[in-house]
Design a protein around this motif. Structure first.
Motif, PDB file in Angstrom:
ATOM      1  N   GLU A 121       0.851  -1.195   0.000  1.00  0.00           N
ATOM      2  CA  GLU A 121       0.000   0.000   0.000  1.00  0.00           C
ATOM      3  C   GLU A 121       0.884   1.242   0.000  1.00  0.00           C
ATOM      4  OE1 GLU A 121      -3.396   2.227   2.740  1.00  0.00           O
ATOM      5  OE2 GLU A 121      -2.875   0.151   3.140  1.00  0.00           O
ATOM      6  N   ARG A 122       1.081   1.800  -1.163  1.00  0.00           N
ATOM      7  CA  ARG A 122       1.954   2.958  -1.298  1.00  0.00           C
ATOM      8  C   ARG A 122       1.264   4.219  -0.771  1.00  0.00           C
ATOM      9  NH1 ARG A 122       4.445   2.161  -7.320  1.00  0.00           N
ATOM     10  NH2 ARG A 122       5.380   4.167  -6.806  1.00  0.00           N
ATOM     11  N   LYS A 123       2.066   5.151  -0.270  1.00  0.00           N
ATOM     12  CA  LYS A 123       1.531   6.368   0.326  1.00  0.00           C
ATOM     13  C   LYS A 123       1.888   7.623  -0.463  1.00  0.00           C
ATOM     14  CE  LYS A 123      -0.309   4.423   3.981  1.00  0.00           C
ATOM     15  NZ  LYS A 123      -1.777   4.455   4.205  1.00  0.00           N
ATOM     16  N   GLY A 124       2.544   7.457  -1.602  1.00  0.00           N
ATOM     17  CA  GLY A 124       2.997   8.614  -2.361  1.00  0.00           C
ATOM     18  C   GLY A 124       1.887   9.330  -3.106  1.00  0.00           C
ATOM     19  N   LYS A 125       2.156  10.604  -3.413  1.00  0.00           N
ATOM     20  CA  LYS A 125       1.193  11.428  -4.143  1.00  0.00           C
ATOM     21  C   LYS A 125       1.353  11.304  -5.655  1.00  0.00           C
ATOM     22  CE  LYS A 125       0.867  15.055  -0.599  1.00  0.00           C
ATOM     23  NZ  LYS A 125       1.055  16.506  -0.340  1.00  0.00           N
ATOM     24  N   MET A 126       2.535  10.884  -6.111  1.00  0.00           N
ATOM     25  CA  MET A 126       2.844  10.891  -7.527  1.00  0.00           C
ATOM     26  C   MET A 126       2.681   9.501  -8.145  1.00  0.00           C
ATOM     27  SD  MET A 126       3.673  14.057  -7.862  1.00  0.00           S
ATOM     28  CE  MET A 126       4.348  14.018  -9.534  1.00  0.00           C
ATOM     29  N   LYS A 127       2.182   9.444  -9.361  1.00  0.00           N
ATOM     30  CA  LYS A 127       2.062   8.180 -10.101  1.00  0.00           C
ATOM     31  C   LYS A 127       3.351   7.840 -10.834  1.00  0.00           C
ATOM     32  CE  LYS A 127      -2.254   7.128  -9.190  1.00  0.00           C
ATOM     33  NZ  LYS A 127      -2.596   5.904  -8.445  1.00  0.00           N
ATOM     34  N   SER A 128       4.123   8.868 -11.149  1.00  0.00           N
ATOM     35  CA  SER A 128       5.403   8.667 -11.828  1.00  0.00           C
ATOM     36  C   SER A 128       6.307   9.836 -11.476  1.00  0.00           C
ATOM     37  CB  SER A 128       5.217   8.569 -13.345  1.00  0.00           C
ATOM     38  OG  SER A 128       4.747   9.810 -13.873  1.00  0.00           O
ATOM     39  N   GLY A 129       7.573   9.738 -11.856  1.00  0.00           N
ATOM     40  CA  GLY A 129       8.495  10.822 -11.567  1.00  0.00           C
ATOM     41  C   GLY A 129       9.931  10.391 -11.788  1.00  0.00           C
ATOM     42  N   SER A 130      10.854  11.204 -11.321  1.00  0.00           N
ATOM     43  CA  SER A 130      12.265  10.931 -11.538  1.00  0.00           C
ATOM     44  C   SER A 130      12.829  10.041 -10.430  1.00  0.00           C
ATOM     45  CB  SER A 130      13.049  12.242 -11.635  1.00  0.00           C
ATOM     46  OG  SER A 130      14.360  11.992 -12.111  1.00  0.00           O
ATOM     47  N   ILE A 131      14.125   9.788 -10.518  1.00  0.00           N
ATOM     48  CA  ILE A 131      14.831   8.854  -9.626  1.00  0.00           C
ATOM     49  C   ILE A 131      15.956   9.603  -8.926  1.00  0.00           C
ATOM     50  CG2 ILE A 131      16.310   6.807  -9.596  1.00  0.00           C
ATOM     51  CD1 ILE A 131      14.759   6.036 -12.245  1.00  0.00           C
ATOM     52  N   GLY A 132      16.139   9.323  -7.636  1.00  0.00           N
ATOM     53  CA  GLY A 132      17.203   9.965  -6.892  1.00  0.00           C
ATOM     54  C   GLY A 132      18.058   8.963  -6.138  1.00  0.00           C
ATOM     55  N   LEU A 133      19.357   9.238  -6.054  1.00  0.00           N
ATOM     56  CA  LEU A 133      20.278   8.461  -5.224  1.00  0.00           C
ATOM     57  C   LEU A 133      20.334   9.168  -3.879  1.00  0.00           C
ATOM     58  CD1 LEU A 133      23.094   7.897  -7.883  1.00  0.00           C
ATOM     59  CD2 LEU A 133      21.012   6.560  -7.498  1.00  0.00           C
ATOM     60  N   TRP A 134      19.892   8.494  -2.829  1.00  0.00           N
ATOM     61  CA  TRP A 134      19.500   9.142  -1.567  1.00  0.00           C
ATOM     62  C   TRP A 134      20.410   8.733  -0.410  1.00  0.00           C
ATOM     63  CZ3 TRP A 134      18.070   7.471   3.237  1.00  0.00           C
ATOM     64  CH2 TRP A 134      17.272   8.312   4.030  1.00  0.00           C
ATOM     65  N   VAL A 135      20.734   9.697   0.450  1.00  0.00           N
ATOM     66  CA  VAL A 135      21.423   9.429   1.721  1.00  0.00           C
ATOM     67  C   VAL A 135      20.805  10.309   2.796  1.00  0.00           C
ATOM     68  CG1 VAL A 135      23.623   8.830   0.624  1.00  0.00           C
ATOM     69  CG2 VAL A 135      23.209  11.197   1.362  1.00  0.00           C
ATOM     70  N   ASP A 136      21.155  10.011   4.057  1.00  0.00           N
ATOM     71  CA  ASP A 136      20.686  10.867   5.144  1.00  0.00           C
ATOM     72  C   ASP A 136      21.795  11.069   6.166  1.00  0.00           C
ATOM     73  OD1 ASP A 136      19.005  12.488   6.677  1.00  0.00           O
ATOM     74  OD2 ASP A 136      17.287  11.162   6.465  1.00  0.00           O
ATOM     75  N   ILE A 137      21.435  11.519   7.330  1.00  0.00           N
ATOM     76  CA  ILE A 137      22.348  12.061   8.321  1.00  0.00           C
ATOM     77  C   ILE A 137      23.459  11.075   8.715  1.00  0.00           C
ATOM     78  CG2 ILE A 137      20.906  11.328  10.278  1.00  0.00           C
ATOM     79  CD1 ILE A 137      22.725  14.676   9.975  1.00  0.00           C
ATOM     80  N   GLY A 138      24.685  11.596   8.776  1.00  0.00           N
ATOM     81  CA  GLY A 138      25.822  10.821   9.242  1.00  0.00           C
ATOM     82  C   GLY A 138      26.365   9.801   8.269  1.00  0.00           C
ATOM     83  N   THR A 139      25.897   9.845   7.019  1.00  0.00           N
ATOM     84  CA  THR A 139      26.248   8.811   6.039  1.00  0.00           C
ATOM     85  C   THR A 139      27.179   9.333   4.954  1.00  0.00           C
ATOM     86  OG1 THR A 139      24.121   7.708   6.361  1.00  0.00           O
ATOM     87  CG2 THR A 139      25.300   7.207   4.322  1.00  0.00           C
ATOM     88  N   ILE A 140      28.184   8.537   4.626  1.00  0.00           N
ATOM     89  CA  ILE A 140      28.942   8.719   3.388  1.00  0.00           C
ATOM     90  C   ILE A 140      28.440   7.633   2.449  1.00  0.00           C
ATOM     91  CG2 ILE A 140      31.206   8.844   2.309  1.00  0.00           C
ATOM     92  CD1 ILE A 140      32.389   9.229   5.126  1.00  0.00           C
TER      93      ILE A 140
END
Length: 232
Positions: A202-221
């Motif tokens: 059960e997806r919660k996103g608003k978009m049906k399609s879109g672009s792609i991102g390479l993602w990181v968060d806090i404290g990460t290399i």
């Protein structure tokens, strides 16, 4: 004099635009709230990404408001609805780290809209994947949908743990991370598994399609290579 000023303005505009994008593996990425460079890791060229705390400050006392943000490099001129996104990822924890409980947060964002104000993401917590505590291991994989359904909200009892799970992953090792976007569902495969490690029913996103991102968060290399996209 006017001509000199025009040339100077053009050069400034060029370098400003260049600073907002990066080229890797014959692909162009737009930089969003991260620091990114092409780096050498163990003898090969990879894309290195770290969250930019000057763009989005981090507050350990307000995690819900300052994590699970649009901290990625986004593939330019790309749109996908159904298909497979595959990339190899490796994460390390910054030393010193701005967050005591950093887990090496790394993954993929997708269905990103033009302004980066709505998207979905699945990411790993590789340090948790090798924890000796099963409770921590159960949080090795995370789904979220920005901006309304971050990890803290999805961890509430009403969602019954369906947006997190365990995966056999660890820090400082290459992990093949493959997402299959298939209509209303998402399937995550780790390291060429025959069967998925994680399914979002059960997806919660608003978009049906879109672009792609390479993602990181806090404290990460975070390190990335071999991005492949197959559309249905």
């Amino acid at each position: 004099m006017t001509r000199v000023l025009i040339i100077m303005f053009s050069l400034i505009s060029f370098f400003t635009m260049s600073a907002q994008t990066i080229q890797f593996e014959n692909k162009q990425f737009e930089i969003s709230n991260v620091k990114s460079s092409v780096a050498d890791l163990k003898g090969e060229k990879v894309l290195k990404i770290e969250r930019d705390l000057n763009k989005i400050p981090f507050d350990v006392n307000h995690l819900e408001n300052t994590v699970d943000e649009p901290t990625f490099v986004k593939l330019s001129n790309e749109n996908i609805e159904n298909g497979i996104i595959e990339v190899k990822v490796l994460s390390q924890i910054q030393n010193p780290s701005p967050f005591e409980f950093a887990q090496g947060f790394i993954g993929l964002a997708f269905n990103i809209n033009d302004k980066n104000t709505a998207f979905e993401a699945i990411y790993l917590r590789p340090k948790a994947g090798r924890s000796e505590l099963q409770f921590h291991r159960n949080h090795s994989v995370q789904y979220y949908a920005y901006p309304d359904f971050k990890f803290e909200k999805l961890r509430k009892e009403e969602f019954k743990g369906q947006y997190e799970t365990y995966a056999d992953v660890g820090l400082d090792e290459w992990i093949t991370f493959r997402l299959e976007l298939k209509k209303e569902k998402i399937f995550l495969y780790i390291n060429d598994q025959k069967f998925p490690s994680f399914i979002v029913n059960e997806r919660k996103g608003k978009m049906k399609s879109g672009s792609i991102g390479l993602w990181v968060d806090i404290g990460t290399i975070g390190y990335f290579k071999d991005l492949k996209i197959t559309k249905y």
